[in-house]
Design an enzyme around this catalytic site. Structure first.
Site, short mmCIF file in Angstrom:
data_model
loop_
_atom_site.label_atom_id
_atom_site.label_comp_id
_atom_site.label_asym_id
_atom_site.label_seq_id
_atom_site.Cartn_x
_atom_site.Cartn_y
_atom_site.Cartn_z
N ASN A 11 34.97 40.57 26.17
CA ASN A 11 34.21 40.81 27.40
C ASN A 11 32.88 40.06 27.40
O ASN A 11 31.89 40.54 27.93
CB ASN A 11 34.00 42.31 27.63
CG ASN A 11 33.51 42.66 29.03
OD1 ASN A 11 32.75 43.60 29.20
ND2 ASN A 11 33.94 41.95 30.05
N ARG A 14 35.59 35.11 29.16
CA ARG A 14 36.51 34.96 30.29
C ARG A 14 36.41 36.06 31.35
O ARG A 14 36.33 35.77 32.54
CB ARG A 14 37.95 34.86 29.78
CG ARG A 14 38.18 33.65 28.90
CD ARG A 14 39.50 33.69 28.19
NE ARG A 14 39.51 34.76 27.19
CZ ARG A 14 40.57 35.16 26.52
NH1 ARG A 14 41.75 34.60 26.77
NH2 ARG A 14 40.49 36.11 25.61
N SER A 15 36.43 37.32 30.93
CA SER A 15 36.46 38.38 31.94
C SER A 15 35.13 38.53 32.70
O SER A 15 35.17 38.72 33.92
CB SER A 15 36.92 39.71 31.34
OG SER A 15 36.10 40.14 30.28
#
Length: 164
Positions: A11, A14-15
């Site tokens: 986290n 990418r997210s």
């Protein structure tokens, strides 16, 4: 309210990038009031941390401001979110294992299920790479978010109001 959750491993790359791009695009379209958007990781490696500085810098270069504190995926996310998008198959599998009774599988997607160029492939993790990898991930997530947003607009018959 349509609740959308983007999930990767830690986290921090990418997210939160997907969350930032999605939030930016719904604001541009004047529909941000219809959504609750968040991101998380399947691991506990970076809980409480801000996104990776390289992700933040790349996002900023592309006109996206990231403001997120890393958190870990939890079973309560199954009820809280309508759409749960994993960045890769490994994280998808972790989410799927948390849903032991398979009550929520209709909410799970791979981010690249919406990539018009490479449907169903993983969004590569840029963490151990250089700047080019972060830009590559930005481009993948950007076009996947575009397609996902179009899907949501059709699925929920959303009328856009334009930029705010």
């Amino acid at each position: 309210m349509i609740n959308v959750l983007f999930v990767c491993l830690g986290n921090i790359c990418r997210s939160p990038l997907a969350e930032g791009i999605f939030s930016h695009k719904i604001k541009e379209r004047g529909i941000e009031n219809l959504f609750n958007v968040d991101s998380c990781g399947t691991s506990q490696y970076h809980i409480g941390e801000q996104p990776d500085p390289r992700t933040v810098a790349n996002a900023k270069e592309n006109g996206i401001i990231l403001d997120h504190e890393a958190r870990q995926f939890s079973k309560v996310d199954f009820k809280a979110f309508d759409y749960i998008l994993a960045m890769d198959k490994a994280n998808y599998d972790v989410i799927e294992r948390h849903d032991q009774n398979q009550h929520y599988t209709d909410k799970f997607y791979l981010m690249r299920d919406f990539d018009p160029d490479f449907k169903g492939e993983d969004v590569p993790d840029p963490y151990f790479g250089g700047e080019a990898g972060f830009q590559h991930v930005f481009e993948i997530v950007d076009r996947s978010v575009d397609s996902f947003l179009e899907f949501l607009i059709k699925e929920h018959d959303i009328k856009e109001s334009g930029a705010n």
